[in-house]
Design a protein around this motif. Structure first.
Motif, short mmCIF file in Angstrom:
data_model
loop_
_atom_site.label_atom_id
_atom_site.label_comp_id
_atom_site.label_asym_id
_atom_site.label_seq_id
_atom_site.Cartn_x
_atom_site.Cartn_y
_atom_site.Cartn_z
N GLY A 25 0.82 -1.21 0.00
CA GLY A 25 0.00 0.00 0.00
C GLY A 25 0.86 1.25 0.00
O GLY A 25 0.52 2.26 -0.64
N SER A 26 2.00 1.20 0.69
CA SER A 26 2.90 2.36 0.73
C SER A 26 3.56 2.61 -0.62
O SER A 26 4.12 3.68 -0.85
CB SER A 26 3.98 2.17 1.81
N ALA A 27 3.49 1.61 -1.50
CA ALA A 27 4.07 1.78 -2.84
C ALA A 27 3.26 2.79 -3.66
O ALA A 27 3.81 3.43 -4.57
CB ALA A 27 4.12 0.45 -3.58
N TYR A 28 1.98 2.97 -3.34
CA TYR A 28 1.14 3.93 -4.08
C TYR A 28 1.73 5.34 -4.00
O TYR A 28 2.06 5.93 -5.03
CB TYR A 28 -0.29 3.92 -3.54
N PRO A 29 1.88 5.91 -2.78
CA PRO A 29 2.49 7.24 -2.72
C PRO A 29 3.97 7.20 -3.10
O PRO A 29 4.51 8.18 -3.63
CB PRO A 29 2.32 7.64 -1.25
N GLY A 30 4.63 6.05 -2.86
CA GLY A 30 6.04 5.93 -3.20
C GLY A 30 6.29 6.03 -4.69
O GLY A 30 7.20 6.75 -5.15
N VAL A 31 5.49 5.33 -5.47
CA VAL A 31 5.64 5.36 -6.93
C VAL A 31 5.29 6.75 -7.47
O VAL A 31 5.99 7.27 -8.35
CB VAL A 31 4.74 4.28 -7.59
N LYS A 32 4.22 7.35 -6.93
CA LYS A 32 3.85 8.70 -7.36
C LYS A 32 4.97 9.69 -7.09
O LYS A 32 5.29 10.54 -7.93
CB LYS A 32 2.57 9.15 -6.65
N SER A 33 5.58 9.57 -5.91
CA SER A 33 6.70 10.45 -5.57
C SER A 33 7.89 10.18 -6.49
O SER A 33 8.59 11.11 -6.92
CB SER A 33 7.13 10.23 -4.11
N GLY A 34 8.10 8.91 -6.81
CA GLY A 34 9.19 8.54 -7.70
C GLY A 34 9.01 9.14 -9.09
O GLY A 34 9.97 9.67 -9.68
N TYR A 35 7.78 9.07 -9.61
CA TYR A 35 7.51 9.66 -10.93
C TYR A 35 7.81 11.16 -10.92
O TYR A 35 8.37 11.70 -11.87
CB TYR A 35 6.05 9.43 -11.32
N ALA A 36 7.41 11.82 -9.83
CA ALA A 36 7.61 13.27 -9.74
C ALA A 36 9.10 13.60 -9.67
O ALA A 36 9.58 14.51 -10.37
CB ALA A 36 6.88 13.82 -8.52
N LEU A 37 9.85 12.86 -8.84
CA LEU A 37 11.27 13.14 -8.66
C LEU A 37 12.09 12.78 -9.90
O LEU A 37 13.08 13.45 -10.22
CB LEU A 37 11.80 12.38 -7.44
#
Length: 306
Positions: A25-37
């Motif tokens: 579940g933590s991968a959801y915000p993690g992946v979104k943050s990764g795409y942004a960075l």
């Protein structure tokens, strides 16, 4: 206490399965943050595949390195085992995420999350036909329905009232869920003869390499490596290594229907964790109702008949 006794203890299993799903579940915000960075656009599918490739290659290497330091012989696999693990990697990691990323690019996040939760139903149905001691019963049916209602509630929005269905959107997300369910059961069979840690490590590595090759071949590059973006990538790799390793062992020693119910926790945990990292309130009616329903569903499925 040996491995089997440890990983079949119901309290331990519930804690570990919940932990895995919270990590995913933590991968959801993690992946979104990764795409942004990493400055990856929402429609840049091949860069997303390359990003996923790096993530799973690192995850596979982490698992194998840990196995090596745990005095496991990471080369103790036969030619037959190699073929089985390659097939598992190309399905459970590569094919699943190809369907998932393409599907997500052609539908909304809420619909994608709901469609992805159908994987629990696939697991329960497949287990019903493959294992005599894992049949569908009233408890499982009620638990699945409550869990799915919880996922619907946490993702509810006005767009869900439009009954549009696109095969390359919602359809691909459902195919992704089916591939994950079927390959997980296949992985359970493989782990009867091979160390589950080695199976996890190699399948993640092989699946990640295939994703990266597909992404790079189609000019899907990942750039802008900074301390922040690299840290996110490493976190995603570590969570994948931990969650997949534990999940594979849990499936090896327990019934598929029992373990798969916890998948309903993933979208609920993802929504709550996304709210936390985005600075939003998590104590709203939708989140609480969804979490309660999912927990009740899991409790009903795992409640002793007596």
């Amino acid at each position: 206490m040996d491995n089997k006794s440890f990983f079949t203890n119901k309290k331990i299993v519930i804690l570990l399965a919940s932990f895995c799903c919270i990590l995913w579940g933590s991968a959801y915000p993690g992946v979104k943050s990764g795409y942004a960075l990493f400055k990856i656009g929402s429609k840049d599918i091949f860069s997303e595949l390359s990003f996923a490739g790096y993530r799973f290659i690192l995850a596979g290497l982490i698992v194998l390195i840990v196995a090596l330091f745990s005095s496991k012989n990471i080369f103790s696999i036969t030619k037959k085992n190699v073929k089985q693990i390659i097939l598992l990697g190309l399905t459970q990691t590569t094919l699943e995420y190809i369907f998932f990323y393409i599907g997500l690019a052609n539908t909304t996040g809420s619909k994608g999350s709901i469609m992805n939760s159908t994987g629990t139903f696939f697991s329960v149905v497949l287990a019903h036909f493959l294992y005599k001691n894992d049949r569908i019963n009233t408890k499982k049916a009620i638990g699945c329905i409550l869990g799915f209602i919880g996922v619907l509630i946490v993702n509810f929005s006005s767009e869900l009232l439009s009954f549009s269905f696109k095969f390359t959107g919602e359809g691909f997300i459902i195919l992704s869920a089916f591939v994950f369910s079927a390959s997980s059961i296949y992985g359970k069979q493989i782990c009867k003869n091979i160390d589950s840690v080695l199976v996890t490590g190699y399948q993640l590595l092989i699946g990640g390499l295939a994703l990266l090759a597909l992404g790079l071949f189609n000019k899907g590059y990942v750039t802008n490596f900074t301390i922040g973006s690299t840290a996110i990538l490493l976190y995603l790799a570590i969570l994948s290594a931990a969650a997949f390793s534990i999940w594979t062992v849990l499936l090896k020693y327990n019934k598929v229907g029992f373990i798969s119910m916890f998948n309903f926790v993933i979208p609920v945990a993802g929504t709550i964790l996304s709210s936390i990292f985005l600075g939003e309130s998590i104590f709203n009616v939708e989140n609480i109702a969804a979490l309660v329903l999912v927990c009740i569903g899991i409790f009903i499925v795992n409640r002793d008949s007596k």
